[in-house]
Design a protein around this motif. Structure first.
Motif, mmCIF file in Angstrom:
data_model
loop_
_atom_site.group_PDB
_atom_site.id
_atom_site.type_symbol
_atom_site.label_atom_id
_atom_site.label_comp_id
_atom_site.label_asym_id
_atom_site.label_seq_id
_atom_site.Cartn_x
_atom_site.Cartn_y
_atom_site.Cartn_z
ATOM 1 N N LYS A 101 1.637 -21.670 -11.202
ATOM 2 C CA LYS A 101 2.371 -22.035 -9.983
ATOM 3 C C LYS A 101 1.787 -21.341 -8.764
ATOM 4 O O LYS A 101 1.606 -21.950 -7.705
ATOM 5 N N TYR A 102 1.472 -20.076 -8.896
ATOM 6 C CA TYR A 102 0.996 -19.286 -7.759
ATOM 7 C C TYR A 102 -0.526 -19.127 -7.727
ATOM 8 O O TYR A 102 -1.055 -18.505 -6.793
ATOM 9 N N GLY A 103 -1.229 -19.665 -8.737
ATOM 10 C CA GLY A 103 -2.685 -19.555 -8.761
ATOM 11 C C GLY A 103 -3.168 -18.123 -8.805
ATOM 12 O O GLY A 103 -4.170 -17.771 -8.170
ATOM 13 N N LEU A 104 -2.481 -17.274 -9.555
ATOM 14 C CA LEU A 104 -2.804 -15.846 -9.585
ATOM 15 C C LEU A 104 -4.064 -15.578 -10.403
ATOM 16 O O LEU A 104 -4.301 -16.199 -11.441
ATOM 17 N N THR A 105 -4.871 -14.623 -9.935
ATOM 18 C CA THR A 105 -6.050 -14.154 -10.662
ATOM 19 C C THR A 105 -5.961 -12.637 -10.785
ATOM 20 O O THR A 105 -5.225 -11.991 -10.035
ATOM 21 N N PRO A 106 -6.690 -12.036 -11.734
ATOM 22 C CA PRO A 106 -6.615 -10.587 -11.900
ATOM 23 C C PRO A 106 -6.979 -9.800 -10.646
ATOM 24 O O PRO A 106 -6.558 -8.659 -10.479
ATOM 25 N N GLY A 107 -7.779 -10.397 -9.752
ATOM 26 C CA GLY A 107 -8.132 -9.703 -8.522
ATOM 27 C C GLY A 107 -7.001 -9.624 -7.518
ATOM 28 O O GLY A 107 -7.069 -8.848 -6.567
ATOM 29 N N ASP A 108 -5.944 -10.406 -7.729
ATOM 30 C CA ASP A 108 -4.805 -10.399 -6.807
ATOM 31 C C ASP A 108 -3.852 -9.262 -7.160
ATOM 32 O O ASP A 108 -2.684 -9.486 -7.505
ATOM 33 N N GLU A 109 -4.328 -8.041 -7.067
ATOM 34 C CA GLU A 109 -3.540 -6.902 -7.528
ATOM 35 C C GLU A 109 -2.210 -6.776 -6.810
ATOM 36 O O GLU A 109 -1.167 -6.567 -7.428
ATOM 37 N N ALA A 110 -2.238 -6.886 -5.485
ATOM 38 C CA ALA A 110 -1.001 -6.746 -4.723
ATOM 39 C C ALA A 110 -0.021 -7.853 -5.065
ATOM 40 O O ALA A 110 1.178 -7.608 -5.280
ATOM 41 N N ASN A 137 3.678 -7.542 -6.732
ATOM 42 C CA ASN A 137 4.858 -8.022 -6.008
ATOM 43 C C ASN A 137 5.646 -9.029 -6.837
ATOM 44 O O ASN A 137 6.886 -9.034 -6.798
ATOM 45 N N HIS A 138 4.947 -9.899 -7.574
ATOM 46 C CA HIS A 138 5.659 -10.843 -8.443
ATOM 47 C C HIS A 138 6.380 -10.102 -9.564
ATOM 48 O O HIS A 138 7.513 -10.466 -9.920
ATOM 49 N N ALA A 139 5.749 -9.079 -10.128
ATOM 50 C CA ALA A 139 6.404 -8.286 -11.170
ATOM 51 C C ALA A 139 7.646 -7.594 -10.624
ATOM 52 O O ALA A 139 8.681 -7.515 -11.305
ATOM 53 N N ARG A 140 7.569 -7.111 -9.395
ATOM 54 C CA ARG A 140 8.727 -6.465 -8.781
ATOM 55 C C ARG A 140 9.852 -7.465 -8.557
ATOM 56 O O ARG A 140 11.027 -7.167 -8.793
ATOM 57 N N ARG A 141 9.508 -8.700 -8.116
ATOM 58 C CA ARG A 141 10.534 -9.713 -7.901
ATOM 59 C C ARG A 141 11.206 -10.093 -9.223
ATOM 60 O O ARG A 141 12.415 -10.325 -9.280
ATOM 61 N N PRO A 154 0.834 -1.202 0.000
ATOM 62 C CA PRO A 154 0.000 0.000 0.000
ATOM 63 C C PRO A 154 0.874 1.260 0.000
ATOM 64 O O PRO A 154 1.951 1.270 0.594
ATOM 65 N N ALA A 155 0.410 2.281 -0.696
ATOM 66 C CA ALA A 155 1.115 3.563 -0.632
ATOM 67 C C ALA A 155 1.124 4.053 0.811
ATOM 68 O O ALA A 155 0.292 3.656 1.626
ATOM 69 N N GLU A 156 2.066 4.910 1.140
ATOM 70 C CA GLU A 156 2.197 5.380 2.524
ATOM 71 C C GLU A 156 0.890 5.942 3.065
ATOM 72 O O GLU A 156 0.499 5.635 4.198
#
Length: 334
Positions: A248-257, A261-265, A157-159
């Protein structure tokens, strides 16, 4: 006038629920008197509950345990009233993830079900992001109508959002009379530290922002439909890597955070498209020598690149039907 969050109706969503969500959107405004107080709860009860109940009645029995409210027995509005919008969104995300994980192969009706759950999830998430009417936040002079969302550089979350949610970590380094919280960046990625120095983590993340944005777009697109590979990068091995990674991570479009985070990694781990190609070839039992030949590079280059790559990017699930595809479709990937 600042617009309120847009509620996305996913392609393939049940028509009655899609119609109810659009009606909700039309009648919902953060600055009108009608939307104050319990207006959101009343609109969910008036418009969404009947549509969800009707959908549950006409759905196969195997769907019911994945519909919020035990198959429509408990109305969505009551769930929101009992546990709040954020907890309801988390519940919906868990149900959606469980359904996606349980279905090895989805029929057209299964795809409609996923799109319907995604639409309901986006409805609740949009309600949770609705701007506050009061500009004063807690005991500060901070403006509550500033944008409040995820950090531009990751999924935290933003500050400002973090502070609104009750987390005081963001203000611990700032004097009370000089509290400045970013609506664009999290505490870790704020451009400047409290002492005025530039934040090295911010600079590092900014240097890889194009990589971050590219991976975020790919992950989001592939997470929207786990039954087939989405053509996006222009290279089949890269698309297949993202497809396997999302599975692998079972990601869905609703998993925004989680998606951010995966894109950042990926960006921080320097997971290039070339390395994705290497990992996919070796994952399906193609030797380093053959992978190097297929990619038009030296075997030593494959060895060095994969040795330097964090192990989390090597570990992918085995999905049926892909080894033959590689043998017939990846001879010329360079």
């Amino acid at each position: 006038m600042k617009s309120f969050p847009f509620i996305r109706v996913w392609e393939g969503c049940d028509l009655n629920i899609a119609k109810a969500v659009r009606q909700f959107q039309d009648r919902w405004s953060p600055y009108s008197a009608a939307s104050r107080g319990k207006r959101v709860d009343r609109l969910i009860k008036e418009l969404i509950d009947p549509a969800v109940a009707s959908y549950a009645t006409s759905s196969p029995q195997r769907y019911l345990s994945y519909i919020p409210g035990a198959g429509g027995v408990v109305p969505l509005s009551e769930i929101v009233g009992l546990v709040g919008l954020n907890s309801t969104a988390r519940l919906q995300r868990q149900l959606l993830r469980a359904f996606v994980s349980a279905q090895a192969e989805k029929s057209e009706r299964d795809q409609q079900f996923v799109a319907t759950l995604e639409t309901l999830l986006d409805l609740i998430r949009s309600c949770a992001r609705k701007p506050p009417f009061k500009s004063k936040i807690r005991d500060t002079r901070l403006n509550g109508r500033r944008a409040q969302e995820f950090c531009r550089l990751c999924g935290a979350p933003a500050e400002l959002t973090d502070f609104i949610l009750g987390n005081d970590n963001a203000k611990r380094d700032d004097p009370e009379d000089k509290l400045r919280l970013s609506s664009l960046y999290c505490t870790d990625h704020r451009p400047q530290l409290p002492n005025g120095e530039w934040n090295l983590a911010y600079r590092k993340a900014k240097r890889s922002i194009m990589h971050f944005d590219k991976e975020l777009a790919r992950l989001t697109k592939h997470s929207g439909n786990l039954d087939k590979v989405k053509v996006q990068s222009g290279d089949p091995l890269v698309d297949l890597y993202i497809y396997h990674y999302v599975h692998k991570y079972g990601l869905t479009p609703g998993d925004e955070a989680e998606l951010r985070n995966h894109a950042r990694r990926m960006a921080d781990g320097k997971l290039s498209d070339r390395k994705k190609q290497m990992v996919m070839l070796l994952h399906y039992r193609i030797s380093q020598a053959d992978a190097a030949r297929r990619l038009g590079i030296e075997r030593q280059a494959v060895f060095k690149a994969l040795t330097a790559l964090p192990s989390e990017f090597h570990q992918l699930p085995n999905l049926s039907g892909f080894s033959v595809y590689f043998l017939t479709s990846t001879e010329n990937t360079h």
